[in-house]
Write an enzyme that holds these catalytic residues in place. Structure first.
Site, PDB file in Angstrom:
ATOM      1  N   ARG A  99     -11.670  22.376   9.385  1.00 18.61           N
ATOM      2  CA  ARG A  99     -12.257  23.764   9.708  1.00 18.61           C
ATOM      3  C   ARG A  99     -11.429  24.788   8.833  1.00 18.61           C
ATOM      4  NH1 ARG A  99     -16.935  23.813  11.787  1.00 18.61           N
ATOM      5  NH2 ARG A  99     -16.547  26.141  12.357  1.00 18.61           N
ATOM      6  N   ILE A 100     -12.443  25.859   8.218  1.00 17.68           N
ATOM      7  CA  ILE A 100     -11.679  26.959   7.610  1.00 17.68           C
ATOM      8  C   ILE A 100     -11.199  27.865   8.776  1.00 17.68           C
ATOM      9  CG2 ILE A 100     -12.082  28.828   6.087  1.00 17.68           C
ATOM     10  CD1 ILE A 100     -14.431  27.127   4.911  1.00 17.68           C
ATOM     11  N   LEU A 101      -9.983  28.217   8.388  1.00 15.45           N
ATOM     12  CA  LEU A 101      -9.350  29.245   9.397  1.00 15.45           C
ATOM     13  C   LEU A 101      -9.479  30.747   8.878  1.00 15.45           C
ATOM     14  CD1 LEU A 101      -6.365  26.503   9.657  1.00 15.45           C
ATOM     15  CD2 LEU A 101      -8.050  27.204  11.562  1.00 15.45           C
ATOM     16  N   ASN A 115      -0.707  21.402   5.188  1.00 16.02           N
ATOM     17  CA  ASN A 115      -1.793  20.645   4.958  1.00 16.02           C
ATOM     18  C   ASN A 115      -1.752  19.731   3.732  1.00 16.02           C
ATOM     19  OD1 ASN A 115      -4.736  20.273   5.391  1.00 16.02           O
ATOM     20  ND2 ASN A 115      -4.928  21.477   3.511  1.00 16.02           N
ATOM     21  N   HIS A 117      -3.804  17.749   1.005  1.00 13.47           N
ATOM     22  CA  HIS A 117      -5.247  17.664   0.363  1.00 13.47           C
ATOM     23  C   HIS A 117      -5.351  16.918  -0.894  1.00 13.47           C
ATOM     24  CE1 HIS A 117      -8.901  19.763  -1.095  1.00 13.47           C
ATOM     25  NE2 HIS A 117      -8.430  19.756  -2.381  1.00 13.47           N
ATOM     26  N   SER A 144      -1.772  16.476  -2.607  1.00 13.61           N
ATOM     27  CA  SER A 144      -0.750  17.533  -2.721  1.00 13.61           C
ATOM     28  C   SER A 144      -0.611  17.674  -1.053  1.00 13.61           C
ATOM     29  CB  SER A 144      -1.307  18.589  -3.179  1.00 13.61           C
ATOM     30  OG  SER A 144      -1.823  18.701  -4.664  1.00 13.61           O
ATOM     31  N   ASP A 153      -6.862  26.037   0.505  1.00 10.11           N
ATOM     32  CA  ASP A 153      -6.158  24.929  -0.177  1.00 10.11           C
ATOM     33  C   ASP A 153      -5.460  25.482  -1.535  1.00 10.11           C
ATOM     34  OD1 ASP A 153      -7.451  22.776   1.155  1.00 10.11           O
ATOM     35  OD2 ASP A 153      -9.180  22.749  -0.046  1.00 10.11           O
TER      36      ASP A 153
HETATM   37  C1  GRF Z   1      -7.216  12.826   4.097  1.00 12.77           C
HETATM   38  O1  GRF Z   1      -8.030  12.533   2.815  1.00 12.77           O
HETATM   39  C2  GRF Z   1      -6.725  14.307   3.760  1.00 12.77           C
HETATM   40  O2  GRF Z   1      -6.141  14.358   2.339  1.00 12.77           O
HETATM   41  C3  GRF Z   1      -7.732  15.093   3.890  1.00 12.77           C
HETATM   42  O3  GRF Z   1      -8.400  14.670   4.910  1.00 12.77           O
HETATM   43  C4  GRF Z   1      -8.133  13.318   5.180  1.00 12.77           C
HETATM   44  C5  GRF Z   1      -7.932  12.843   6.532  1.00 12.77           C
HETATM   45  O4  GRF Z   1      -7.922  11.493   6.675  1.00 12.77           O
HETATM   46  N1  GRF Z   1      -6.992  16.614   4.103  1.00 12.77           N
HETATM   47  P1  GRF Z   1      -7.386  10.839   8.120  1.00 12.77           P
HETATM   48  O5  GRF Z   1      -8.268  11.501   9.270  1.00 12.77           O
HETATM   49  O6  GRF Z   1      -6.004  11.105   8.359  1.00 12.77           O
HETATM   50  O7  GRF Z   1      -7.747   9.552   8.114  1.00 12.77           O
END
Ligand code: GRF
Length: 221
Positions: A99-101, A115, A117, A144, A153
């Site tokens: 979700r975008i916060l 986070n 990413h 990252s 991000d």
């Molecule tokens: C991961 O690839 C992460 O980088 C991205 O969402 C995915 C989450 O995967 N933000 P999971 O739910 O931890 O398996």
């Protein structure tokens, strides 16, 4: 920054939307390393997220704040914030939270929300990063971990892990190899936070009290 201890562990809330494999890696690492970190709750916007089952199996309380129940992003974020704050977390970990916060929400947690990413930020903010890396013909891809700021991000990077892109890679094969790196670096960053080694000052990440260097940011096994 305080250093967490067995008597006074770091309190963490993890936000998920999906399968929760990063959550699992974090749970396992905390247990294996016997770290003074307590995941007080796992919260999902998606009632069907498999990660909720993982949390329950690990004995962690779960909460669902379904975004479909709210008229606007603002109302959803207010409800989410109320649930999170009941647990008094020192660190909020976004682990596949889709979700975008709102800016207000992000500012409330600035410096204590991180986070992960799947790209070498600042490249490829947003979705479909593996596909975009292949289309661009990049030779390197990566993942990252960053502090969350209002830019999606776009917050200051704490650590990155890189992988080479192979000729026969597909979005799926890249995702798999990126995941392997995620399961190493995300728990590590949480450990650093518990050890009092990480801070956000304005837009700068401090590592052991000093601005983090480019080489400290590059994870190497
Ligand atoms: C991961 O690839 C992460 O980088 C991205 O969402 C995915 C989450 O995967 N933000 P999971 O739910 O931890 O398996």
């Amino acid at each position: 920054m305080r250093v967490a201890s067995t008597d006074n562990p770091l309190s963490v809330v993890v936000l998920i939307s999906g399968s929760g494999t990063n959550l699992q890696a974090i749970i396992d690492y905390i247990r294996e390393q016997e770290l003074p970190i307590e995941i007080r709750a796992v919260i999902s916007n998606n009632p069907d997220a498999y990660g909720l089952k993982r949390a329950t199996e690990a004995g962690i309380p779960i909460e669902v704040v379904n975004h479909r129940d709210y008229q606007s992003r603002e109302y959803f974020d207010q409800a989410l914030r109320a649930v999170i704050d009941q647990y008094k977390p020192e660190l909020i970990v976004l682990a596949g939270f889709m979700r975008i916060l709102t800016d207000d929400f992000v500012r409330h947690y600035q410096g204590r929300m991180i986070n992960i990413h799947p790209s070498l930020l600042p490249r490829y903010q947003g979705l479909n990063t593996h596909q975009r890396v292949l289309e661009a013909g990049d030779e390197q891809h990566g993942v990252s971990v960053h502090f969350v700021t209002p830019e999606l991000d776009g917050g200051p990077v704490i650590i990155q892990a890189s992988i080479p892109v192979r000729k026969d890679d597909t979005p799926q094969s890249l995702a798999e190899r990126i995941h392997e790196q995620e399961y190493i670096i995300y728990p590590l960053v949480i450990q650093w936070f518990a050890e009092g080694r990480l801070q956000l000052r304005d837009d700068t990440v401090l590592f052991n009290g000093k601005p983090i260097t480019d080489s400290q940011r590059q994870f190497r096994v």
